[in-house]
Design an enzyme around this catalytic site. Structure first.
Site, PDB file in Angstrom:
ATOM      1  N   ASN A   1       0.890  -1.200  -0.063  1.00  8.68           N
ATOM      2  CA  ASN A   1       0.029  -0.025  -0.015  1.00  8.68           C
ATOM      3  C   ASN A   1       0.918   1.231  -0.152  1.00  8.68           C
ATOM      4  O   ASN A   1       0.388   2.216   0.510  1.00  8.68           O
ATOM      5  CB  ASN A   1      -0.987  -0.090   1.337  1.00  8.68           C
ATOM      6  CG  ASN A   1      -2.230   0.930   1.020  1.00  8.68           C
ATOM      7  OD1 ASN A   1      -2.496   1.736   2.128  1.00  8.68           O
ATOM      8  ND2 ASN A   1      -2.234   1.537  -0.241  1.00  8.68           N
TER       9      ASN A   1
ATOM     10  N   ARG B   1       1.399   0.740  -5.708  1.00 12.21           N
ATOM     11  CA  ARG B   1       0.507   0.496  -6.774  1.00 12.21           C
ATOM     12  C   ARG B   1      -0.854   1.008  -6.417  1.00 12.21           C
ATOM     13  O   ARG B   1      -1.501   1.669  -6.891  1.00 12.21           O
ATOM     14  CB  ARG B   1       0.605  -0.959  -7.353  1.00 12.21           C
ATOM     15  CG  ARG B   1       1.813  -1.239  -8.103  1.00 12.21           C
ATOM     16  CD  ARG B   1       1.838  -2.908  -8.273  1.00 12.21           C
ATOM     17  NE  ARG B   1       2.128  -3.456  -6.742  1.00 12.21           N
ATOM     18  CZ  ARG B   1       2.241  -4.746  -6.651  1.00 12.21           C
ATOM     19  NH1 ARG B   1       2.145  -5.567  -7.723  1.00 12.21           N
ATOM     20  NH2 ARG B   1       2.285  -5.364  -5.326  1.00 12.21           N
TER      21      ARG B   1
HETATM   22  P1  4NP Z   1       3.356  -2.095  -3.449  1.00 10.02           P
HETATM   23  O1  4NP Z   1       4.689  -2.463  -3.625  1.00 10.02           O
HETATM   24  O2  4NP Z   1       2.747  -3.522  -3.053  1.00 10.02           O
HETATM   25  O3  4NP Z   1       2.860  -1.763  -4.672  1.00 10.02           O
HETATM   26  O4  4NP Z   1       3.034  -1.168  -2.363  1.00 10.02           O
HETATM   27  C1  4NP Z   1       5.706  -2.722  -2.582  1.00 10.02           C
HETATM   28  C2  4NP Z   1       6.139  -2.130  -1.492  1.00 10.02           C
HETATM   29  C3  4NP Z   1       6.867  -2.723  -0.357  1.00 10.02           C
HETATM   30  C4  4NP Z   1       7.364  -4.097  -0.361  1.00 10.02           C
HETATM   31  C5  4NP Z   1       6.798  -4.980  -1.773  1.00 10.02           C
HETATM   32  C6  4NP Z   1       5.967  -4.276  -2.814  1.00 10.02           C
HETATM   33  N1  4NP Z   1       8.066  -4.493   0.361  1.00 10.02           N
HETATM   34  O5  4NP Z   1       8.752  -5.661  -0.054  1.00 10.02           O
HETATM   35  O6  4NP Z   1       8.261  -3.934   1.322  1.00 10.02           O
END
Ligand code: 4NP
Length: 155
Positions: free
Chosen positions: A11, A14
C-alpha cells in the site's frame, strides 16, 4: 454510494497510485458524491507510511498529489464495506480470497480486468526496480481506471 478498494502488497506504490488516479477521474466526472475510493495492502510492513517517494514524484508529474495518503492493511470489515475490491496482481488476489468471507467473494477481482489497452492482467511491482517502473504503473492504472469508471457509470 459505491465504494472501491484497491489492494497491493505494501500500500505504498501501486494501490495508492490507483486510489489517487481513480479519485481524480471520479472528481473530474462529477461523481464524487456517488463513488468513493480507498486503498490498502495485504502486508503490514508499511502501515502508517506515506506512499513511496518515487511513486509520489512520478504521480506529481502528472498532477496527482499523494501526500495525504497513508498506508494501511486490509481489515476484515473491508470485505463488507466495499463493493469492489480490486487487486493489483494475482498473488494479492489469492491472499484476499483466503481472507474474504465466502459471502463477499464476488466483490474480489483484478484491477487490470478493466483495462482496454493492456493485455497484462497484473500491475508489475515497481518497488525493487528503477524509477521507470512507476511511470508504467501510472500508465496501466490510468488505462484501467477509464474502464472501471465506464463500468460504474453503467451500474
Ligand atoms: P506495493 O509495492 O505493493 O505496490 O505497495 C511494494 C511495497 C513494498 C514491498 C513490496 C512491494 N516490500 O517488500 O516492502
Amino acid at each position: 454510494m459505491t465504494k472501491v478498494l484497491f489492494v497491493c502488497l505494501g500500500n505504498i506504490c501501486r494501490s495508492p497510485t490507483a486510489e489517487i488516479v481513480f479519485r481524480h477521474r471520479v472528481q473530474a466526472a462529477g461523481l464524487s458524491h456517488l463513488v468513493r475510493a480507498d486503498s490498502a495492502g495485504t502486508g503490514d510492513y508499511h502501515i502508517g507510511e506515506l506512499p513511496d517517494s518515487r511513486a509520489r514524484e512520478a504521480a506529481l508529474k502528472r498532477g496527482y498529489d499523494m501526500s495525504n495518503l497513508r498506508a494501511r492493511q486490509v481489515q476484515p470489515e473491508d470485505f463488507e464495506e466495499f463493493h469492489h475490491i480490486l487487486a493489483m496482481d494475482r498473488t494479492n488476489l489469492a491472499i484476499l480470497k483466503r481472507r474474504c468471507p465466502p459471502a463477499y467473494s464476488h466483490k474480489l477481482g483484478l484491477f487490470m480486468d478493466y483495462s482496454r489497452n493492456y493485455s497484462e492482467r497484473e500491475v508489475p511491482d515497481p518497488y525493487f526496480g528503477g524509477p521507470g517502473g512507476f511511470d508504467i504503473v501510472l500508465d496501466m492504472v490510468e488505462d484501467a481506471t477509464l474502464g472501471l469508471l465506464a463500468k460504474l457509470r453503467n451500474e
